[in-house]
Design a protein around this motif. Structure first.
Motif, mmCIF file in Angstrom:
data_model
loop_
_atom_site.group_PDB
_atom_site.id
_atom_site.type_symbol
_atom_site.label_atom_id
_atom_site.label_comp_id
_atom_site.label_asym_id
_atom_site.label_seq_id
_atom_site.Cartn_x
_atom_site.Cartn_y
_atom_site.Cartn_z
ATOM 1 N N ARG A 109 0.863 -1.190 0.000
ATOM 2 C CA ARG A 109 0.000 0.000 0.000
ATOM 3 C C ARG A 109 0.895 1.235 0.000
ATOM 4 O O ARG A 109 2.093 1.122 0.245
ATOM 5 C CB ARG A 109 -0.869 -0.003 1.270
ATOM 6 C CG ARG A 109 -1.964 -1.039 1.292
ATOM 7 C CD ARG A 109 -3.188 -0.641 0.497
ATOM 8 N NE ARG A 109 -3.782 0.563 1.044
ATOM 9 C CZ ARG A 109 -4.197 1.597 0.328
ATOM 10 N NH1 ARG A 109 -4.107 1.582 -0.968
ATOM 11 N NH2 ARG A 109 -4.715 2.651 0.893
ATOM 12 N N ASP A 168 -3.013 2.197 -8.678
ATOM 13 C CA ASP A 168 -3.989 3.151 -8.160
ATOM 14 C C ASP A 168 -3.795 3.290 -6.652
ATOM 15 O O ASP A 168 -3.636 2.287 -5.948
ATOM 16 C CB ASP A 168 -5.401 2.640 -8.473
ATOM 17 C CG ASP A 168 -6.461 3.570 -7.958
ATOM 18 O OD1 ASP A 168 -6.851 3.426 -6.781
ATOM 19 O OD2 ASP A 168 -6.918 4.447 -8.722
ATOM 20 N N HIS A 215 -5.770 3.720 -4.322
ATOM 21 C CA HIS A 215 -6.822 3.128 -3.496
ATOM 22 C C HIS A 215 -6.799 1.596 -3.536
ATOM 23 O O HIS A 215 -7.734 0.948 -3.084
ATOM 24 C CB HIS A 215 -8.194 3.639 -3.935
ATOM 25 C CG HIS A 215 -8.298 5.118 -3.857
ATOM 26 N ND1 HIS A 215 -8.368 5.804 -2.661
ATOM 27 C CD2 HIS A 215 -8.315 6.065 -4.823
ATOM 28 C CE1 HIS A 215 -8.435 7.096 -2.889
ATOM 29 N NE2 HIS A 215 -8.397 7.283 -4.195
ATOM 30 N N SER A 216 -5.718 1.047 -4.068
ATOM 31 C CA SER A 216 -5.620 -0.407 -4.169
ATOM 32 C C SER A 216 -4.432 -0.905 -3.359
ATOM 33 O O SER A 216 -3.663 -0.130 -2.812
ATOM 34 C CB SER A 216 -5.463 -0.821 -5.636
ATOM 35 O OG SER A 216 -4.222 -0.368 -6.139
ATOM 36 N N TRP A 226 -6.477 -4.121 5.204
ATOM 37 C CA TRP A 226 -6.758 -2.731 4.826
ATOM 38 C C TRP A 226 -8.201 -2.612 4.359
ATOM 39 O O TRP A 226 -8.474 -2.669 3.144
ATOM 40 C CB TRP A 226 -5.815 -2.281 3.715
ATOM 41 C CG TRP A 226 -4.360 -2.303 4.079
ATOM 42 C CD1 TRP A 226 -3.745 -1.579 5.060
ATOM 43 C CD2 TRP A 226 -3.328 -3.064 3.448
ATOM 44 N NE1 TRP A 226 -2.403 -1.858 5.074
ATOM 45 C CE2 TRP A 226 -2.120 -2.753 4.101
ATOM 46 C CE3 TRP A 226 -3.317 -3.978 2.397
ATOM 47 C CZ2 TRP A 226 -0.907 -3.334 3.733
ATOM 48 C CZ3 TRP A 226 -2.123 -4.553 2.037
ATOM 49 C CH2 TRP A 226 -0.915 -4.225 2.697
ATOM 50 N N GLN A 285 -10.129 -0.263 3.789
ATOM 51 C CA GLN A 285 -10.443 0.885 2.933
ATOM 52 C C GLN A 285 -10.097 0.676 1.458
ATOM 53 O O GLN A 285 -10.513 1.469 0.617
ATOM 54 C CB GLN A 285 -9.728 2.139 3.460
ATOM 55 C CG GLN A 285 -8.220 2.161 3.219
ATOM 56 C CD GLN A 285 -7.382 1.413 4.239
ATOM 57 O OE1 GLN A 285 -7.868 0.560 4.974
ATOM 58 N NE2 GLN A 285 -6.084 1.714 4.279
ATOM 59 N N ILE A 286 -9.377 -0.382 1.119
ATOM 60 C CA ILE A 286 -8.967 -0.530 -0.284
ATOM 61 C C ILE A 286 -10.160 -0.877 -1.176
ATOM 62 O O ILE A 286 -11.129 -1.477 -0.734
ATOM 63 C CB ILE A 286 -7.829 -1.567 -0.459
ATOM 64 C CG1 ILE A 286 -8.264 -2.958 -0.028
ATOM 65 C CG2 ILE A 286 -6.580 -1.115 0.274
ATOM 66 C CD1 ILE A 286 -7.223 -4.037 -0.314
ATOM 67 N N LYS A 287 -10.045 -0.483 -2.433
ATOM 68 C CA LYS A 287 -11.119 -0.708 -3.401
ATOM 69 C C LYS A 287 -10.829 -1.869 -4.351
ATOM 70 O O LYS A 287 -11.708 -2.321 -5.059
ATOM 71 C CB LYS A 287 -11.376 0.573 -4.182
ATOM 72 C CG LYS A 287 -11.832 1.716 -3.292
ATOM 73 C CD LYS A 287 -12.300 2.883 -4.106
ATOM 74 C CE LYS A 287 -12.731 4.075 -3.321
ATOM 75 N NZ LYS A 287 -13.085 3.974 -1.982
#
Length: 166
Positions: free
Chosen positions: A70, A79, A81-82, A115, A117-119
């Protein structure tokens, strides 16, 4: 045989010692590196919350290893967010038994636990690494359609997007 993906930090001393013996076939080293490089990048990283190591345990014995990263450890192509997958290694004595597939099946839940929050998940794979491409695509990863010059040859970016209910 029971398998599970376990955080490196939760492994027993005996399991960590067993993991130290993991070896890939020599022709795979250029793609995945070896266990020493993977563990070094995990253990000496100045951002411990930005990189996680996972061992696939088969009946509590390590048979595979992988890293997730991350920010600020993400590669330039990822990205923000990944999380990105790196150094997936299945011990050469255990290959062909479905352990790579087991890693990929357990990975989304493990990544979200680490994590929340990851997308999504991303990885980069050498376009000439046919076995890895088949493994990832067969497990549901999607090719972005983009290729870029990597350290060995051209690499493809693949993505796994989490399907979350609104």
């Amino acid at each position: 045989m029971e398998t599970r993906l376990a955080l490196y930090e939760t492994l027993s001393l005996a399991q960590k010692q067993q993991l130290d013996t993991l070896q890939v076939h020599p022709e795979q080293l250029a793609y995945s590196g070896d266990i020493y490089c993977a563990l070094n990048s995990l253990l000496v990283n100045p951002h411990p919350d930005a990189i996680k190591g996972f061992a696939l345990l088969a009946d509590e014995t390590p048979v595979a290893f992988l890293l997730l990263k991350r920010p600020p450890c993400l590669p330039h192509w990822a990205d923000a967010h990944s999380a990105t997958l790196h150094a997936l290694q299945v011990d050469r004595h255990q290959q062909g038994r479905g352990f790579g597939k087991c890693c990929l099946q357990a990975l989304p839940a493990a990544a979200l636990q680490a994590w929340p929050q990851i997308k999504g998940l991303e990885l980069s794979v050498d376009a000439d690494n046919g076995a890895a491409m088949r493994l990832y695509l067969g497990a549901g990863w999607v090719d972005s359609g983009e290729a870029y010059k990597g350290r060995i040859g051209y690499e493809r970016r693949l993505r796994w997007v989490f399907n979350r209910a609104p």
